[in-house]
Design a protein around this motif. Structure first.
Motif, PDB file in Angstrom:
ATOM      1  N   ALA A 178       0.832  -1.212   0.000  1.00 27.33           N
ATOM      2  CA  ALA A 178       0.000   0.000   0.000  1.00 27.33           C
ATOM      3  C   ALA A 178       0.862   1.254   0.000  1.00 27.33           C
ATOM      4  N   ASP A 179       1.931   1.249   0.778  1.00 23.01           N
ATOM      5  CA  ASP A 179       2.830   2.408   0.805  1.00 23.01           C
ATOM      6  C   ASP A 179       3.402   2.684  -0.583  1.00 23.01           C
ATOM      7  N   ARG A 180       3.769   1.624  -1.285  1.00 20.96           N
ATOM      8  CA  ARG A 180       4.332   1.796  -2.635  1.00 20.96           C
ATOM      9  C   ARG A 180       3.288   2.396  -3.574  1.00 20.96           C
ATOM     10  N   PHE A 181       2.081   1.842  -3.553  1.00 22.39           N
ATOM     11  CA  PHE A 181       0.998   2.374  -4.399  1.00 22.39           C
ATOM     12  C   PHE A 181       0.722   3.839  -4.059  1.00 22.39           C
ATOM     13  N   ASN A 182       0.652   4.132  -2.783  1.00 25.81           N
ATOM     14  CA  ASN A 182       0.274   5.478  -2.356  1.00 25.81           C
ATOM     15  C   ASN A 182       1.349   6.521  -2.649  1.00 25.81           C
ATOM     16  N   ASN A 183       2.612   6.136  -2.644  1.00 33.69           N
ATOM     17  CA  ASN A 183       3.682   7.113  -2.773  1.00 33.69           C
ATOM     18  C   ASN A 183       4.263   7.263  -4.173  1.00 33.69           C
ATOM     19  N   MET A 184       4.113   6.280  -5.028  1.00 34.78           N
ATOM     20  CA  MET A 184       4.709   6.387  -6.360  1.00 34.78           C
ATOM     21  C   MET A 184       3.930   7.388  -7.219  1.00 34.78           C
ATOM     22  N   PRO A 185       4.558   7.943  -8.241  1.00 33.53           N
ATOM     23  CA  PRO A 185       3.838   8.842  -9.151  1.00 33.53           C
ATOM     24  C   PRO A 185       2.707   8.104  -9.858  1.00 33.53           C
ATOM     25  N   LYS A 186       1.599   8.810 -10.009  1.00 33.54           N
ATOM     26  CA  LYS A 186       0.435   8.259 -10.679  1.00 33.54           C
ATOM     27  C   LYS A 186       0.010   9.234 -11.765  1.00 33.54           C
ATOM     28  N   TYR A 187      -0.290   8.697 -12.944  1.00 32.82           N
ATOM     29  CA  TYR A 187      -0.737   9.496 -14.076  1.00 32.82           C
ATOM     30  C   TYR A 187      -2.106   8.979 -14.487  1.00 32.82           C
ATOM     31  N   VAL A 188      -3.051   9.891 -14.642  1.00 28.99           N
ATOM     32  CA  VAL A 188      -4.413   9.519 -14.996  1.00 28.99           C
ATOM     33  C   VAL A 188      -4.765  10.129 -16.339  1.00 28.99           C
ATOM     34  N   VAL A 189      -5.200   9.285 -17.265  1.00 30.21           N
ATOM     35  CA  VAL A 189      -5.657   9.763 -18.562  1.00 30.21           C
ATOM     36  C   VAL A 189      -7.132  10.087 -18.410  1.00 30.21           C
ATOM     37  N   SER A 190      -7.465  11.376 -18.535  1.00 30.24           N
ATOM     38  CA  SER A 190      -8.854  11.786 -18.341  1.00 30.24           C
ATOM     39  C   SER A 190      -9.098  13.146 -18.985  1.00 30.24           C
ATOM     40  N   SER A 191     -10.287  13.285 -19.526  1.00 30.94           N
ATOM     41  CA  SER A 191     -10.704  14.591 -20.036  1.00 30.94           C
ATOM     42  C   SER A 191     -11.675  15.256 -19.066  1.00 30.94           C
ATOM     43  N   THR A 192     -12.028  14.561 -17.975  1.00 32.52           N
ATOM     44  CA  THR A 192     -13.003  15.110 -17.028  1.00 32.52           C
ATOM     45  C   THR A 192     -12.446  15.337 -15.628  1.00 32.52           C
ATOM     46  N   LEU A 193     -11.451  14.571 -15.210  1.00 27.26           N
ATOM     47  CA  LEU A 193     -10.874  14.727 -13.872  1.00 27.26           C
ATOM     48  C   LEU A 193      -9.972  15.962 -13.862  1.00 27.26           C
ATOM     49  N   THR A 194     -10.215  16.855 -12.919  1.00 24.36           N
ATOM     50  CA  THR A 194      -9.423  18.090 -12.886  1.00 24.36           C
ATOM     51  C   THR A 194      -8.641  18.277 -11.600  1.00 24.36           C
ATOM     52  N   ASP A 195      -9.114  17.719 -10.504  1.00 19.72           N
ATOM     53  CA  ASP A 195      -8.470  17.973  -9.220  1.00 19.72           C
ATOM     54  C   ASP A 195      -8.265  16.655  -8.456  1.00 19.72           C
ATOM     55  N   PRO A 196      -7.273  15.850  -8.862  1.00 19.95           N
ATOM     56  CA  PRO A 196      -7.069  14.568  -8.194  1.00 19.95           C
ATOM     57  C   PRO A 196      -6.556  14.777  -6.770  1.00 19.95           C
ATOM     58  N   GLU A 197      -7.043  13.963  -5.851  1.00 20.03           N
ATOM     59  CA  GLU A 197      -6.678  14.125  -4.447  1.00 20.03           C
ATOM     60  C   GLU A 197      -5.661  13.104  -3.956  1.00 20.03           C
ATOM     61  N   TRP A 198      -5.468  12.010  -4.655  1.00 16.30           N
ATOM     62  CA  TRP A 198      -4.539  10.975  -4.223  1.00 16.30           C
ATOM     63  C   TRP A 198      -3.111  11.487  -4.409  1.00 16.30           C
ATOM     64  N   THR A 199      -2.271  11.259  -3.442  1.00 16.03           N
ATOM     65  CA  THR A 199      -0.889  11.739  -3.419  1.00 16.03           C
ATOM     66  C   THR A 199      -0.152  11.425  -4.718  1.00 16.03           C
ATOM     67  N   ASN A 200       0.619  12.410  -5.189  1.00 16.90           N
ATOM     68  CA  ASN A 200       1.492  12.252  -6.365  1.00 16.90           C
ATOM     69  C   ASN A 200       0.744  11.896  -7.641  1.00 16.90           C
ATOM     70  N   THR A 201      -0.446  12.460  -7.818  1.00 17.86           N
ATOM     71  CA  THR A 201      -1.230  12.189  -9.010  1.00 17.86           C
ATOM     72  C   THR A 201      -1.191  13.381  -9.956  1.00 17.86           C
ATOM     73  N   THR A 202      -0.984  13.076 -11.229  1.00 22.63           N
ATOM     74  CA  THR A 202      -1.005  14.076 -12.293  1.00 22.63           C
ATOM     75  C   THR A 202      -2.012  13.634 -13.337  1.00 22.63           C
ATOM     76  N   VAL A 203      -2.888  14.533 -13.742  1.00 26.97           N
ATOM     77  CA  VAL A 203      -3.821  14.243 -14.831  1.00 26.97           C
ATOM     78  C   VAL A 203      -3.118  14.599 -16.132  1.00 26.97           C
ATOM     79  N   ILE A 204      -3.118  13.648 -17.047  1.00 22.58           N
ATOM     80  CA  ILE A 204      -2.536  13.925 -18.361  1.00 22.58           C
ATOM     81  C   ILE A 204      -3.654  13.942 -19.381  1.00 22.58           C
ATOM     82  N   GLY A 205      -3.411  14.621 -20.465  1.00 24.08           N
ATOM     83  CA  GLY A 205      -4.427  14.760 -21.499  1.00 24.08           C
ATOM     84  C   GLY A 205      -4.645  13.468 -22.260  1.00 24.08           C
ATOM     85  N   THR A 206      -5.449  13.555 -23.270  1.00 26.24           N
ATOM     86  CA  THR A 206      -5.812  12.370 -24.035  1.00 26.24           C
ATOM     87  C   THR A 206      -4.946  12.187 -25.285  1.00 26.24           C
TER      88      THR A 206
END
Length: 188
Positions: free
Chosen positions: A76-104
């Motif tokens: 869980a620590d690894r999942f929670n702390n590693m960088p996360k990239y989300v492909v989305s055209s609707t998500l604008t304000d991700p709350e999970w640590t180290n999350t970046t929304v990338i475009g399509t």
């Protein structure tokens, strides 16, 4: 340079929908009906510990973001702390640590991810994203944990593609007592 790895729990008929039981699917949690054994559990832990980042579709991201921050332990620590990239055209304000929304623009964004990471950028679940990556020949490795069940309905990993996609089997192993098999493919 990093590589894009798609990892899936998959039925014999290609269904990847809701193996964990968190969605509203007729057979939700189907993967838990089978023993993947210590070797199967170790495979998933090793895969996660070796991951440099996660690349997720919005639906999978929301499920993970709801579940993982409340869990404890090394995995869980690894999942929670590693960088996360989300492909989305609707998500604008991700709350999970180290999350970046990338475009399509998958081609451009995946190229940036490969250049900015040295290890595996792993796609868990995210069927629609995985299909798009496969269609665009952006998947470097495909890891399938195949469960011995035909579900008959549900989201499938492989949809229609504009051309055939040739892969090379690089590893196979049976894990657990119920015939769960891990198949690893790379682009040919």
């Amino acid at each position: 340079m990093g590589k894009i790895v798609v990892t899936e729990f998959i039925s014999l008929d290609g269904v990847v929908e809701d193996p964990g039981g968190a969605e509203d699917y007729k057979y939700g949690g189907w993967s838990f009906e089978f023993d993947r054994g210590e070797e199967g559990d170790k495979f998933k832990v090793d895969e996660t510990m070796a991951s440099d980042a996660l690349l997720l579709g919005r639906t999978t991201y929301e499920g993970f973001a709801d579940a993982w921050p409340q869990r404890d332990g090394e995995f869980a620590d690894r999942f929670n702390n590693m960088p996360k990239y989300v492909v989305s055209s609707t998500l604008t304000d991700p709350e999970w640590t180290n999350t970046t929304v990338i475009g399509t623009d998958l081609d451009g964004e995946v190229a940036k991810l490969r250049d900015s990471h040295d290890g595996d950028v792993v796609v868990h679940g995210s069927a629609q994203l995985a299909q798009s990556l496969i269609e665009r020949d952006l998947v470097d490795e495909l890891r399938l944990m195949v469960f011995p069940v035909v579900l008959g309905t549900g989201k499938r990993l492989f949809g229609e593609t504009s051309d055939k996609k040739v892969l090379k089997l690089v590893d196979t192993k049976q894990v657990g007592g119920d015939g769960v098999t891990i198949l690893t493919y790379r682009r040919a």
